[in-house]
Design a protein around this motif. Structure first.
Motif, short mmCIF file in Angstrom:
data_model
loop_
_atom_site.label_atom_id
_atom_site.label_comp_id
_atom_site.label_asym_id
_atom_site.label_seq_id
_atom_site.Cartn_x
_atom_site.Cartn_y
_atom_site.Cartn_z
N ALA A 28 0.87 -0.99 0.06
CA ALA A 28 0.01 0.02 0.00
C ALA A 28 0.73 1.15 -0.02
CB ALA A 28 -1.05 0.00 1.20
N GLU A 29 1.81 1.32 0.54
CA GLU A 29 2.81 2.50 0.90
C GLU A 29 3.54 2.55 -0.56
OE1 GLU A 29 5.63 1.60 3.74
OE2 GLU A 29 4.36 1.97 5.53
N ASP A 30 3.92 1.57 -1.31
CA ASP A 30 4.79 1.70 -2.38
C ASP A 30 3.75 2.29 -3.59
OD1 ASP A 30 6.79 0.69 -1.64
OD2 ASP A 30 6.65 -1.48 -2.08
N LYS A 31 2.46 1.64 -3.42
CA LYS A 31 1.57 2.29 -4.41
C LYS A 31 1.10 3.73 -4.28
CE LYS A 31 -1.15 -2.27 -5.15
NZ LYS A 31 -2.43 -2.97 -4.99
N ALA A 32 1.16 4.07 -3.02
CA ALA A 32 0.82 5.38 -2.71
C ALA A 32 2.06 6.26 -3.31
CB ALA A 32 0.57 5.65 -1.27
N ARG A 33 3.09 5.79 -2.94
CA ARG A 33 4.42 6.55 -3.29
C ARG A 33 4.68 6.79 -4.82
NH1 ARG A 33 9.04 4.83 -5.17
NH2 ARG A 33 8.58 2.56 -4.36
N ILE A 34 4.41 5.65 -5.53
CA ILE A 34 4.47 5.59 -6.87
C ILE A 34 3.40 6.65 -7.67
CG2 ILE A 34 3.97 4.14 -8.94
CD1 ILE A 34 5.31 2.17 -7.46
N ALA A 35 2.22 6.60 -7.12
CA ALA A 35 1.22 7.59 -7.42
C ALA A 35 1.46 8.98 -7.27
CB ALA A 35 -0.20 7.13 -6.96
N ALA A 36 2.06 9.18 -6.13
CA ALA A 36 2.54 10.58 -5.72
C ALA A 36 3.71 11.08 -6.63
CB ALA A 36 3.05 10.78 -4.31
N GLU A 37 4.58 9.97 -6.91
CA GLU A 37 5.64 10.58 -8.03
C GLU A 37 5.16 10.83 -9.33
OE1 GLU A 37 8.26 7.43 -7.79
OE2 GLU A 37 9.24 7.90 -5.81
N LYS A 38 4.36 9.94 -9.87
CA LYS A 38 3.72 10.00 -11.03
C LYS A 38 2.80 11.43 -11.07
CE LYS A 38 3.19 5.59 -12.67
NZ LYS A 38 2.38 4.44 -13.10
N ALA A 39 2.35 12.06 -10.12
CA ALA A 39 1.49 13.02 -10.18
C ALA A 39 2.55 14.39 -10.15
CB ALA A 39 0.60 13.15 -8.97
#
Length: 182
Positions: A76-87
């Motif tokens: 869950a942390e990895d998914k949130a971090r990746i989404a924030a980086e893409k944004a």
């Protein structure tokens, strides 16, 4: 006319001829494999208890170990971090692209504003304005008469393209030799 119709009009076939062409015996039977119990004895029985299956709702089942809980938390942390980086990357790209487009428009606008009294720019504006109005009116008239078709539209488009090429090179020559831009 079919082949059967033509053949029925010809001479009749004698029984001897029919026997020679189509003998009464049939083709040999197609060989087949005889079922054997020895071949299927080593197959696995899927209904036996040694075969296990996973229930379809296994992902919704409760977490049973700390390792599973930690893994789910890390995912869950990895998914949130990746989404924030893409944004963040998309935001930076949009800001950079917007700024570059805005700068290009300002540059082109300034160039046009500086050269608004240049005879080549004024002439091109007049020529293309009159051309657009004439083409629009002509297309409307042909359409109302019912004579507008793809052949006419293609011919006119080809002529406009040829005129655009001639105008480009003529304007380029005038800009370089007679009326240089500011």
């Amino acid at each position: 006319m079919s082949y059967a119709d033509i053949a029925s009009k010809g001479p009749k076939q004698s029984p001897e001829e029919a026997y020679v062409l189509f003998p009464p015996h049939r083709a040999h039977p197609v060989p087949s494999l005889a079922p054997s119990e020895s071949e299927s004895a080593n197959l696995i029985d899927v209904d036996s208890p040694h075969v296990s299956s996973v229930k379809s709702d296994f992902q919704e089942q409760a977490v049973k170990t700390e390792t599973q809980a930690e893994r789910l938390e890390h995912e869950a942390e990895d998914k949130a971090r990746i989404a924030a980086e893409k944004a963040e990357i998309a935001k930076r790209k949009a800001a950079t692209k917007g700024k570059s487009v805005k700068d290009a428009l300002k540059k082109d606008g300034k160039k046009l504003s500086d050269n608004r009294d240049n005879p080549v720019v004024v002439g091109n504006a007049l020529i293309w304005g009159i051309t657009a109005a004439t083409l629009g009116y002509g297309a409307y008239k042909k359409h109302s008469e019912g004579k507008l078709d793809w052949q006419l539209a293609g011919t006119v488009a080809g002529c406009v393209g040829a005129f655009a090429v001639a105008d480009y090179f003529g304007s380029k020559w005038l800009f370089e030799n007679k009326y240089p831009p500011k």
